[in-house]
Design an enzyme around this catalytic site. Sequence first.
Site, short mmCIF file in Angstrom:
data_model
loop_
_atom_site.label_atom_id
_atom_site.label_comp_id
_atom_site.label_asym_id
_atom_site.label_seq_id
_atom_site.Cartn_x
_atom_site.Cartn_y
_atom_site.Cartn_z
N SER A 91 38.79 38.30 32.85
CA SER A 91 39.09 36.88 33.09
C SER A 91 39.98 36.37 31.97
O SER A 91 40.30 37.12 31.03
CB SER A 91 37.79 36.08 33.12
OG SER A 91 37.33 35.90 31.80
N LYS A 92 40.33 35.10 32.08
CA LYS A 92 41.22 34.49 31.08
C LYS A 92 40.67 34.62 29.66
O LYS A 92 41.42 34.62 28.70
CB LYS A 92 41.40 33.00 31.41
CG LYS A 92 42.30 32.77 32.59
CD LYS A 92 42.83 31.33 32.56
CE LYS A 92 43.60 31.00 33.81
NZ LYS A 92 42.73 30.49 34.90
N ARG A 93 39.33 34.68 29.56
CA ARG A 93 38.73 34.83 28.23
C ARG A 93 39.27 36.05 27.51
O ARG A 93 39.22 36.15 26.28
CB ARG A 93 37.21 35.00 28.35
CG ARG A 93 36.45 33.76 28.68
CD ARG A 93 34.96 34.04 28.76
NE ARG A 93 34.66 35.02 29.82
CZ ARG A 93 34.20 36.23 29.63
NH1 ARG A 93 34.00 36.68 28.41
NH2 ARG A 93 33.97 37.04 30.65
N GLY A 109 42.23 37.02 27.28
CA GLY A 109 43.64 36.90 26.85
C GLY A 109 44.56 36.92 28.05
O GLY A 109 44.18 36.48 29.14
#
Length: 490
Positions: free
Chosen positions: A258-260, A262
């Site tokens: 996910s966006k977490r 990067g």
Amino acid sequence: MEVGNTTTVRVRFAPSPSGYLHVGGARTALFNWLFARRAGGRFILRIEDTDQQRSTGESVAAILEDLAWLGLDWDEGPGADGGHGPYFQSQRSEFYRRYAGLLGDAGLLYPCYCTPEELEARRAGTGGEGKFQGYDGRCRELTPADRVRLEAEGRTSALRLRVPTSGKTVVDDGIRGRVEFANEIMGDFVVVRADGSPTYNFAVVADDIEMGISHVIRGEDHLSNTPRQFLIYEALGRAKPFFAHIPLILGPDRTRLSKRHGATSVGQYREAGFVQEAVANYLSLLGWSYDDRRELFTVPELVQAFSLERVSRNPAVFDPGKLEWFNGHYLRELPLEILEERLDPLMKRRGLTIPAGPDGREWYHRVLNLLRPRVHNLEELAADSAYFFPAEVPLDPAGLEKVIRKEGVAARLTAARERLAGVEPFNQEEIEEAIRGLAAELNLKAGDLIHPLRMAVTGKTVSPGLFEVLALVGRELTLDRIDRAACVAG
Ligand code: GLU
């Protein structure tokens, strides 16, 4: 292969345009594309924009741009009519109406008047009926009189599919193998919402049939939808495509990517100076492998090597460091003409102009060859090349303190400048001889001249071999920059 009523391989990538093309979607697109190209089949792009709230034209444009950038050209889809359009679900309502009509005529649909709140309460068991999953069948056997009464209350109805109340639906997945789902747990599900819009499972089946899709290759997150889609195929009396669910992609911490984690969108990598060869090669290895050793594949090689048999069931781990390694590899390997083309917009953005004529080009190629083994992306390559051009080169502040503002450096720079002014021809060998000779004469180590000269000319404490750099920077710029650095030197 004969699948359903089609004789050729037809696969589709069906993104929902509510964001950018991310790594998972791009990997799904790539696997479909490779499968189609290997089989001499067709790759279809279908935009699943039924969720009007979340779909945006901007997202469609970004997805198309990123797919094109990766080289995943579609045979049918937006801008490429293949006789199965339109390729936007929002423009396909008539097909959904027709398929709902077929199911309705076969007596396989019924209107359901339950509101979401009522369903919620009943599912939670707060009405005293006991909890259930799916649907409890309340509207399944309504009489015409019941319907009239409910409609008189102002209720609208969704259409549910009559799902067998017992037995199971078996999915024979090309990758996961046999997976069974109890029909009872699925319950009668909605195919057409109260507002007349089709649900995802229904629209996908109608489209896959209409578009003659032979193989559905998609992420494992869709596996739980597959039995519902099977039930729709069965209700319609249509042959199912071959299904293959490709493994999930996890981040380095083994949670779902996910966006977490990067940068996860293709566009972010493109903008950060990654080349498509590297991204495509790296994506191909997320769940697929050729053997235990070989990892480097050009796209044409992937077309030859790819097969679903070698797609793993295990989740793949996305490792940005490894992608960077692949990028470095392709930056070193790409033909210079291609590298030049890719760099062009980045050089323009920096105001760096390649000198005209064949000599200019040859010079530029030498610069690129000198730098490319040392960089990870195009941005770095363009940035590092700046000091070869007549540009203002800022002196790295740490290097300025450590290397330039040291006692005796001004004198050394001035001596080196004088020597370099007389070097003829101004090439790597002559420059090296001159500088090493000067160091010996002054009783210095070569490094005592090389380090300040490097800082003065490149502005940095690290660069490729200084003598080669100076030869490529040229005498005039070299001398100017030494003068400028000598002014601030200790
Ligand atoms: N539109 C779906 C998604 O973006 C894919 C549907 C499918 O592949 O069946 O996840």
